[in-house]
Design an enzyme around this catalytic site. Sequence first.
Site, mmCIF file in Angstrom:
data_model
loop_
_atom_site.group_PDB
_atom_site.id
_atom_site.type_symbol
_atom_site.label_atom_id
_atom_site.label_comp_id
_atom_site.label_asym_id
_atom_site.label_seq_id
_atom_site.Cartn_x
_atom_site.Cartn_y
_atom_site.Cartn_z
ATOM 1 N N SER A 136 0.857 -1.190 0.000
ATOM 2 C CA SER A 136 0.000 0.000 0.000
ATOM 3 C C SER A 136 0.892 1.240 0.000
ATOM 4 O O SER A 136 1.599 1.523 0.976
ATOM 5 C CB SER A 136 -0.887 -0.009 1.248
ATOM 6 O OG SER A 136 -1.517 1.242 1.352
ATOM 7 N N HIS B 71 -1.104 -1.144 -4.379
ATOM 8 C CA HIS B 71 -2.407 -0.794 -3.791
ATOM 9 C C HIS B 71 -2.419 0.708 -3.517
ATOM 10 O O HIS B 71 -1.528 1.243 -2.850
ATOM 11 C CB HIS B 71 -2.577 -1.595 -2.496
ATOM 12 C CG HIS B 71 -3.886 -1.415 -1.814
ATOM 13 N ND1 HIS B 71 -5.012 -2.125 -2.155
ATOM 14 C CD2 HIS B 71 -4.255 -0.611 -0.779
ATOM 15 C CE1 HIS B 71 -6.010 -1.782 -1.360
ATOM 16 N NE2 HIS B 71 -5.580 -0.842 -0.516
ATOM 17 N N ASP C 157 -4.683 3.846 -2.009
ATOM 18 C CA ASP C 157 -5.839 4.174 -1.170
ATOM 19 C C ASP C 157 -6.323 5.592 -1.443
ATOM 20 O O ASP C 157 -5.569 6.558 -1.289
ATOM 21 C CB ASP C 157 -5.444 4.072 0.310
ATOM 22 C CG ASP C 157 -5.238 2.632 0.729
ATOM 23 O OD1 ASP C 157 -6.186 1.838 0.591
ATOM 24 O OD2 ASP C 157 -4.129 2.304 1.188
ATOM 25 N N MET D 236 -9.155 8.358 -0.279
ATOM 26 C CA MET D 236 -10.089 8.647 0.833
ATOM 27 C C MET D 236 -10.670 10.049 0.662
ATOM 28 O O MET D 236 -9.963 10.949 0.204
ATOM 29 C CB MET D 236 -9.338 8.567 2.162
ATOM 30 C CG MET D 236 -8.622 7.242 2.374
ATOM 31 S SD MET D 236 -7.882 7.142 4.006
ATOM 32 C CE MET D 236 -6.909 5.625 3.852
ATOM 33 N N HIS E 75 -8.178 1.300 -4.273
ATOM 34 C CA HIS E 75 -9.168 1.082 -3.205
ATOM 35 C C HIS E 75 -9.769 2.434 -2.854
ATOM 36 O O HIS E 75 -9.079 3.304 -2.314
ATOM 37 C CB HIS E 75 -8.434 0.446 -2.020
ATOM 38 C CG HIS E 75 -9.262 0.296 -0.781
ATOM 39 N ND1 HIS E 75 -8.697 0.122 0.466
ATOM 40 C CD2 HIS E 75 -10.607 0.269 -0.579
ATOM 41 C CE1 HIS E 75 -9.644 -0.004 1.377
ATOM 42 N NE2 HIS E 75 -10.813 0.094 0.772
ATOM 43 N N MET F 170 -12.218 4.746 -0.751
ATOM 44 C CA MET F 170 -13.015 4.872 0.467
ATOM 45 C C MET F 170 -13.733 6.212 0.371
ATOM 46 O O MET F 170 -13.352 7.200 1.016
ATOM 47 C CB MET F 170 -12.085 4.801 1.689
ATOM 48 C CG MET F 170 -11.570 3.393 1.947
ATOM 49 S SD MET F 170 -9.958 3.350 2.753
ATOM 50 C CE MET F 170 -8.894 3.400 1.320
ATOM 51 N N MET G 176 -11.935 -5.875 4.993
ATOM 52 C CA MET G 176 -11.069 -4.975 5.778
ATOM 53 C C MET G 176 -10.759 -5.621 7.127
ATOM 54 O O MET G 176 -11.663 -6.072 7.839
ATOM 55 C CB MET G 176 -11.754 -3.628 6.006
ATOM 56 C CG MET G 176 -11.913 -2.767 4.758
ATOM 57 S SD MET G 176 -10.381 -2.363 3.900
ATOM 58 C CE MET G 176 -9.463 -1.457 5.154
ATOM 59 N N GLY H 158 -9.358 3.978 6.858
ATOM 60 C CA GLY H 158 -9.056 5.389 7.118
ATOM 61 C C GLY H 158 -7.580 5.682 7.351
ATOM 62 O O GLY H 158 -7.085 6.708 6.926
ATOM 63 N N PHE H 159 -6.901 4.768 8.014
ATOM 64 C CA PHE H 159 -5.500 5.037 8.357
ATOM 65 C C PHE H 159 -4.663 3.769 8.268
ATOM 66 O O PHE H 159 -5.164 2.674 8.546
ATOM 67 C CB PHE H 159 -5.402 5.586 9.793
ATOM 68 C CG PHE H 159 -6.116 6.896 9.958
ATOM 69 C CD1 PHE H 159 -5.482 8.096 9.669
ATOM 70 C CD2 PHE H 159 -7.450 6.920 10.368
ATOM 71 C CE1 PHE H 159 -6.159 9.308 9.797
ATOM 72 C CE2 PHE H 159 -8.126 8.123 10.504
ATOM 73 C CZ PHE H 159 -7.486 9.322 10.213
ATOM 74 N N GLY I 121 -1.292 1.613 9.691
ATOM 75 C CA GLY I 121 -0.674 1.425 11.003
ATOM 76 C C GLY I 121 -1.608 1.006 12.130
ATOM 77 O O GLY I 121 -1.249 1.116 13.298
ATOM 78 N N ASP J 260 -6.839 -6.273 4.137
ATOM 79 C CA ASP J 260 -6.180 -4.963 4.143
ATOM 80 C C ASP J 260 -6.267 -4.366 5.535
ATOM 81 O O ASP J 260 -7.367 -4.136 6.053
ATOM 82 C CB ASP J 260 -6.904 -4.076 3.107
ATOM 83 C CG ASP J 260 -6.292 -2.698 2.968
ATOM 84 O OD1 ASP J 260 -5.246 -2.432 3.583
ATOM 85 O OD2 ASP J 260 -6.885 -1.880 2.224
ATOM 86 N N GLY J 261 -5.087 -4.137 6.130
ATOM 87 C CA GLY J 261 -5.037 -3.492 7.436
ATOM 88 C C GLY J 261 -4.368 -4.363 8.485
ATOM 89 O O GLY J 261 -4.822 -5.475 8.756
ATOM 90 N N GLY J 262 -3.238 -3.878 8.997
ATOM 91 C CA GLY J 262 -2.548 -4.601 10.074
ATOM 92 C C GLY J 262 -1.926 -5.917 9.630
ATOM 93 O O GLY J 262 -1.740 -6.823 10.447
HETATM 94 C C1 DX5 Z 1 -6.533 1.633 5.420
HETATM 95 C C2 DX5 Z 1 -6.020 1.336 4.033
HETATM 96 C C3 DX5 Z 1 -4.888 0.384 3.962
HETATM 97 C C4 DX5 Z 1 -3.638 0.817 4.686
HETATM 98 C C5 DX5 Z 1 -2.994 -0.423 5.232
HETATM 99 O O1 DX5 Z 1 -7.765 2.214 5.363
HETATM 100 O O2 DX5 Z 1 -7.065 0.804 3.220
HETATM 101 O O3 DX5 Z 1 -4.594 0.002 2.625
HETATM 102 O O4 DX5 Z 1 -2.730 1.472 3.859
HETATM 103 O O5 DX5 Z 1 -1.913 -0.058 5.993
HETATM 104 P P1 DX5 Z 1 -1.274 -0.966 7.125
HETATM 105 O O6 DX5 Z 1 -0.682 -2.179 6.442
HETATM 106 O O7 DX5 Z 1 -0.249 -0.070 7.719
HETATM 107 O O8 DX5 Z 1 -2.366 -1.344 8.071
HETATM 108 ZN ZN ZN Z 2 -6.559 -0.076 1.207
#
Ligand code: DX5
Ligand code: ZN
Length: 232
Positions: free
Chosen positions: A11, A36, A38, A40, A69, A71, A140, A145-146, A148, A190-192
């Site tokens: 990402s 990827h 993002d 938003m 992606h 959002m 998800m 949204g973020f 990390g 996606d995420g963590g």
């Molecule tokens: C969050 C994004 C993710 C984000 C993942 O809303 O859709 O794609 O960049 O980042 P990490 O891998 O740091 O959770």
């Molecule tokens: Zn994403």
Amino acid sequence: MKKEDIIIAPSILAGDFGHLADESKRIEQSGADHIHIDIMDGHFVPNLTLGPKAVAAINRSTDMFLDVHIMVYNPYDYIERLVEAGADRITFHFEATEEVEETLSYIRKCNVKAGLAFCPETSETMVTSYLDKCDLILLMTVNPGFGGQKFIEPVLQKIKFTRDAINKRKITPRIPSGNNKSSIFPIQVDGGIDAETAKKCLEIGANDLVTGTYLFKAPSMPEAIKSLRDCL
Ligand code: DX5
Ligand code: ZN
């Protein structure tokens, strides 16, 4: 999950926005499958990121598959501009529109793959209603949204439920997924995602891993990508 079906999609949100072209090349040279991106809107999620102009800039700097992606509310309104910018797949949120089917079919009509994303809280029964109308399901594993954030474990159950439904209904990709190496219908997470959470997701049926922080903070991106491919 078979090794050849695993897709790694760094990402770029976790990269250096002052050097998007260099970051795209770094992703390409590190052995990833997709980039990827993002997008938003500050309404559907409480953050603002990139838009179609940045997607076009990334597209000029690499031949990689661009996994976009979005959002945003009213995703239908942005499809045309993202297609022109070079998106290869557009994934929007089930929760962001009342025109889910229209939006999926319009994306496909533009010769781009259509992905449908679901927030962690959304019921798994919603997910399986759209399996034959899209090219990817994104589950998800954080609230969007973020980057990390911490991986939300209960989503694992939804991954299993979705893969079981795909297998039971024998749903196969309309056209081979992404870089053509995988032949299964993709479930993206996606995420963590890091080597530990990736293993849990792959074991239970996901095959497409989006990772930001884990790859961009690693001392070596190629090594970190390898650790995801080899985590099983
Ligand atoms: C969050 C994004 C993710 C984000 C993942 O809303 O859709 O794609 O960049 O980042 P990490 O891998 O740091 O959770
Ligand atoms: Zn994403």
